[in-house]
Design a protein around this motif. Sequence first.
Motif, PDB file in Angstrom:
ATOM      1  N   LEU A  63     -27.953 -16.936 -25.661  1.00  0.00           N
ATOM      2  CA  LEU A  63     -28.107 -17.632 -24.390  1.00  0.00           C
ATOM      3  C   LEU A  63     -29.465 -17.319 -23.757  1.00  0.00           C
ATOM      4  CD1 LEU A  63     -26.048 -19.359 -22.677  1.00  0.00           C
ATOM      5  CD2 LEU A  63     -25.847 -17.323 -21.236  1.00  0.00           C
TER       6      LEU A  63
ATOM      7  N   VAL B  24     -31.608 -27.060  -9.652  1.00  0.00           N
ATOM      8  CA  VAL B  24     -31.469 -25.730 -10.263  1.00  0.00           C
ATOM      9  C   VAL B  24     -31.548 -25.797 -11.783  1.00  0.00           C
ATOM     10  CG1 VAL B  24     -30.293 -24.525  -8.381  1.00  0.00           C
ATOM     11  CG2 VAL B  24     -28.944 -25.924  -9.964  1.00  0.00           C
TER      12      VAL B  24
ATOM     13  N   LEU C 196     -26.162 -26.714  -6.081  1.00  0.00           N
ATOM     14  CA  LEU C 196     -25.151 -27.314  -6.958  1.00  0.00           C
ATOM     15  C   LEU C 196     -25.819 -27.990  -8.148  1.00  0.00           C
ATOM     16  CD1 LEU C 196     -22.647 -28.914  -4.396  1.00  0.00           C
ATOM     17  CD2 LEU C 196     -22.767 -26.563  -5.255  1.00  0.00           C
ATOM     18  N   ALA C 197     -25.243 -27.782  -9.320  1.00  0.00           N
ATOM     19  CA  ALA C 197     -25.803 -28.378 -10.533  1.00  0.00           C
ATOM     20  C   ALA C 197     -25.867 -29.894 -10.411  1.00  0.00           C
ATOM     21  CB  ALA C 197     -24.972 -27.973 -11.749  1.00  0.00           C
ATOM     22  N   GLU C 198     -24.916 -30.499  -9.700  1.00  0.00           N
ATOM     23  CA  GLU C 198     -24.871 -31.951  -9.592  1.00  0.00           C
ATOM     24  C   GLU C 198     -26.126 -32.517  -8.919  1.00  0.00           C
ATOM     25  OE1 GLU C 198     -21.283 -32.483  -7.169  1.00  0.00           O
ATOM     26  OE2 GLU C 198     -22.537 -32.920  -5.434  1.00  0.00           O
TER      27      GLU C 198
ATOM     28  N   GLU D 146     -23.874 -31.662 -17.692  1.00  0.00           N
ATOM     29  CA  GLU D 146     -23.796 -30.352 -17.043  1.00  0.00           C
ATOM     30  C   GLU D 146     -22.486 -29.656 -17.415  1.00  0.00           C
ATOM     31  OE1 GLU D 146     -26.154 -28.923 -15.552  1.00  0.00           O
ATOM     32  OE2 GLU D 146     -27.476 -30.497 -14.820  1.00  0.00           O
ATOM     33  N   GLY D 147     -22.560 -28.351 -17.575  1.00  0.00           N
ATOM     34  CA  GLY D 147     -21.340 -27.579 -17.771  1.00  0.00           C
ATOM     35  C   GLY D 147     -20.942 -27.403 -19.228  1.00  0.00           C
TER      36      GLY D 147
ATOM     37  N   THR E 135     -20.916 -25.809 -22.888  1.00  0.00           N
ATOM     38  CA  THR E 135     -21.242 -24.490 -23.425  1.00  0.00           C
ATOM     39  C   THR E 135     -22.539 -24.613 -24.213  1.00  0.00           C
ATOM     40  OG1 THR E 135     -20.102 -24.910 -25.505  1.00  0.00           O
ATOM     41  CG2 THR E 135     -18.795 -23.927 -23.714  1.00  0.00           C
TER      42      THR E 135
ATOM     43  N   GLY F 131     -32.506 -20.977 -19.642  1.00  0.00           N
ATOM     44  CA  GLY F 131     -32.479 -22.437 -19.567  1.00  0.00           C
ATOM     45  C   GLY F 131     -32.695 -22.983 -20.962  1.00  0.00           C
ATOM     46  N   LEU F 132     -32.879 -24.293 -21.054  1.00  0.00           N
ATOM     47  CA  LEU F 132     -33.123 -24.932 -22.362  1.00  0.00           C
ATOM     48  C   LEU F 132     -32.089 -24.525 -23.409  1.00  0.00           C
ATOM     49  CD1 LEU F 132     -37.025 -24.723 -22.777  1.00  0.00           C
ATOM     50  CD2 LEU F 132     -35.677 -26.630 -21.909  1.00  0.00           C
TER      51      LEU F 132
END
Lengths: 682, 682
Positions: free
Chosen positions: B239, B422, B416-418, B52-53, B55, B242-243
């Motif tokens: 960008l 999402v 939260l991404a964690e 996650e996170g 670029t 997603g994906l």
Amino acid sequence: MTVLSDKPRATRTDAEPRIDVPALEGVLLGRWADARREVRALLKDERLHRVEGQTMAEHRETVLAQLRLLAQEGDVLRAFPTALGGADDHGGSLARFEEVLVADPSLQIKAGVQWGLFASAILHLGTEDHHERLLPGAMSVDVPGAFAMTETGHGSDVASIGTTATYDPATEEFDLHTPFRAAWKDYLGNAALHGTAAVVFAQLVTGGVNHGVHAFYVPIRDEGTGEFLPGVGGEDDGLKGGLNGIDNGRLHFTHVRVPRRDLLNRYGAVAADGTYSSPVASPGRRFFTMLGTLVQGRVSLHGASLNAAKLGLVVAVTYGNQRRQFRGGTQDEVLLLDYAEHQRRLLPRLAQTYAATFAHERMLRQFDAVFSGRADTDTDRQDLETIAAALKSTTTWHALDTLQTCREACGGAGFLAENRIVGLRADLDVYATFEGDNTVLLQLVAKRLLADHAKEFADLDAGAVARYVAERAADAALHRTPLLRVVQTLADGGDVRRSAGHLRDTETQRELLTDRVETMVAEVAQALRPAMKAPREEAAELLNTHQHALIECARAHADLLLWEAFTAGLATVEDEGTRTVLTWLRDVFGLTVIERNLAWYLIRGRLSGGRARTVTSYVDRLLTRLRPHAQDLVDAFGYAPEHVRASIADGSEERRQDEARDHYRRLRASGQDPVPEKSAGR
Amino acid sequence: MTVLSDKPRATRTDAEPRIDVPALEGVLLGRWADARREVRALLKDERLHRVEGQTMAEHRETVLAQLRLLAQEGDVLRAFPTALGGADDHGGSLARFEEVLVADPSLQIKAGVQWGLFASAILHLGTEDHHERLLPGAMSVDVPGAFAMTETGHGSDVASIGTTATYDPATEEFDLHTPFRAAWKDYLGNAALHGTAAVVFAQLVTGGVNHGVHAFYVPIRDEGTGEFLPGVGGEDDGLKGGLNGIDNGRLHFTHVRVPRRDLLNRYGAVAADGTYSSPVASPGRRFFTMLGTLVQGRVSLHGASLNAAKLGLVVAVTYGNQRRQFRGGTQDEVLLLDYAEHQRRLLPRLAQTYAATFAHERMLRQFDAVFSGRADTDTDRQDLETIAAALKSTTTWHALDTLQTCREACGGAGFLAENRIVGLRADLDVYATFEGDNTVLLQLVAKRLLADHAKEFADLDAGAVARYVAERAADAALHRTPLLRVVQTLADGGDVRRSAGHLRDTETQRELLTDRVETMVAEVAQALRPAMKAPREEAAELLNTHQHALIECARAHADLLLWEAFTAGLATVEDEGTRTVLTWLRDVFGLTVIERNLAWYLIRGRLSGGRARTVTSYVDRLLTRLRPHAQDLVDAFGYAPEHVRASIADGSEERRQDEARDHYRRLRASGQDPVPEKSAGR
């Protein structure tokens, strides 16, 4: 007005009646049109725009810089008292704030944290000393601040937070303490990085008595080094599903000493010797009075999410009016928006967006009346809170649903960040659960409806349910005005079944929608009767059994609120052509609500099977009528290309189509056009 | 089996009957359980996990490296012929591929682009020479490849793409050319960066005749420098929503010379002199035969999106079983999953996820039979294509809806991404429109249903509609098996209205669901009768008027497919307790489908108002019964913590709750517990 396509559209010019787009734009912008136009002009400035593709760290720094820019150029302090450099302009301030979303929802929410929550808490929960000492830094963003209410363990149930502030008369300080991990403050904007102070909510304990949740002003970081102050700790919430321009994080406090004067003491004060006093005697009512100032968050999220839905619709409708796919009966490929299913997907959502726009204007006026003090009774405040709860939940969900539908309606192009819809949707996601979880808010609405209903029946003691309501959510005993009466003037009864044939008739729609709310509430109230005198545990269980029905009541009520506002709004439209088209749009909204709940009307004999069948076909007919006006209806939102910033809605699709058509035309003219295999050799 | 909470749960042990979780896990894993278990073991490896996170640029490089790792260790070539190093294992290969989603959907889709589209096109559309020359590089990822079918101007309507490949007998080359901007290839994985070759779809022109869309193998980048080869150009899609581990991009060709042998010529060949030949005489049928190999994409997206829904449900149900909020009737705060509305939100979606799991297993077996050649008639293929269209659209939407509901059910923590939801939702978004736009796919299903229906009536000439269908979507004349018969053995009729009281009765549910499909199709067919002999334009207009109804037919058919598969699946469950609970779950699925369409049943007199009322209350009763089994039902998906990787579902919430409770217990024991204000002084 902004026409995003520069070509004359047959669909528009052929359409009778016509919409007066500039006039409609004025109607939609409402009382605070000037404020909205002013801030929209500012928001064309690309320094304020979201830069797609930034890392979380870059995005956070960009948004902080944008926030400071907004502080300088954005006239963001209008809600604050004139004496403190503001303008006492509550409605106008919120209207401006909602518009910021078009630049970047992260910037809007960061602004909301700073001015709408942090500074606003100092203003509304503090007193003169706090205003003088603490507000200037908060207003200027010299002190970026967090609003430390939610804890990891308690979000919706604020009354049960674990953080304590225990008064020590020896030092005239509060001992602010986080007793366990679940009591860490969490999800706070400005907490991970930028905040140097926070308004911290904690259980105020003095003399061995817990007086409930109060707010304290607490410096948390050294302004020079950015390091946490002694006793303060925290954690970064890290990457989120959206809104990554905001540095959400966690805070905890280990016996941090807070001077007595930093208790925000408007609704509860502690004397030097530890004596507690409050202008609000009931602890429950005091709690809800303090939290009541949060209503502006819900009002403005309603407006902001509505603006996100509008942006999505501008993109999808504009694209659908230019994009062609598959040949129909004629030589030309068919415009997406000419497909009946495409209309079914977009136009009812456009109708609800209009309904919510009118409802928002109403609510904003109520908000302005309450916060300016012009109409500020307990009842006024509670009506506003209930309406905000109903609309915030309905419209934040509506925005998510609309953005997703718009995304899909644009196909693969809709998935590209450059076309903005996915970014807006990702940011808007959390609107459904922050500033009040939507499901919890709908329960508040339902309980209010129930309380209104219950006292109309002499034999129905509100006892147990009211107690239950009061302890968990809101002081039901205070709710004296039946809410339905607030939102509408009830029409004369008549025979619903007979008049159902006239589905386009305003009174028929009103009767059907109102009847549904009243009957559903009455049915739930009846079902809950045994709870009135039951032991607490049994009452809770019975209430839980009917939780879904309660929430359905609240949804039905929100539908009615939207419909009434749309209907009232029609009367403010002077141009006849515009009013005619908007009436069709209102009918689409009303009838799709009825269509969605058709089984309910059938089961209770409100509509016959025959009548019910006509609902869908009438909606279909209305969609066909509305289709030529779709572009005008989104153009009237008044967004400029600098606001929309979606490459598929900038006219390039139409240019691509023209180029392709020209190519084939030239090819045919040249005689070099290859023959299709199936025609060859015939 | 994986129990994500290590504490004994009263709710589970108290529940009668009980689920045999390991046995149920085996049932759900299906025929290819070993393959699934094997790849799941591999996917615990964090080298394959989403970081996650990152670029976009980092994520793309990570995924490329992971793809190569998968090529080495993932046994990814099982679908290829044994002679070429594969295993001719079509079902097993897809089962493995679907599981990759738990590592990172970007990795799954990147693998899908490389092996499922690029290499697979060489395999299925090419012949021996291509297999020998081109497949090894594609299979080993020495040649990352793009599947260049979609164009900016044409996505769903592949037959209308603008790229041309004009044969030049003088040089024995095709001239591959992009005539205008709308004909740029777009949204292609591997096109922005990594691809060194592409399978390019273009209109094959030879001798002045256009033989329709064919595929060509085209090198696009220098393998050393990574620069585009002469005549090739492109753009990065940038960008996305997603994906972002996949480098989607655009390609265009300016008179690129493609050697004759690089036409993938299984279904259409060009001799040296330019003579065209094909084993499939009809151009329409040839087109659909070529595109038919794409069905594996839809089958596997069905399985993958289902796995995403499962992960979301594991997180939300586990959290809902540990998280408490608000006090109920007792001292303890209430578990989220004990709230009726929480059950309403999660359990019907769990039921549909089970239904889709059983339906997927059926479809995968059909797929395996078709692709292995064991059952490979035209009818078999078309049945598979129709079922894949119905299920892919229904389940990709279901996954998005489920993930969003799960996200909201976890409140702020869900954002939260964690906690993964999402991210999964963002990635899954595009599944609704790629590999066949869901709305377009549902129309294919509806047209098949209509074609099946129409020929049963002697006086109903399928003429115009069939022509219409044939030209735009699929060769309707080939559809000889009524689809309803394929998916079920029709039960003996009986009086639906009488038996509706027995809503839990399998035959009642079957009758209600089947009757709806048959009646809806018959109604639309009747309404479309005038189109049969109408001019093309009028026929198109009439069809458009009923487009929404057609799509509703397809949805109803998909519901039936899911229900039939779930029902058939029940018979495969040996353990009685498990079967009882699953039958309740099947009933929840069937009855919520009926509940959603209640108005339809009422209007047509299939259910009385009284019976209809009982649907909702019976669903509610079933949810109460299922609630104690919710954890078992998600544990049976068989995911390990290394697959779930969500911090709110790892037991930490329960530990936080315990710590808080201990704190208050100790406080009360100490006598230092502050008295609530309302109790003080009494």
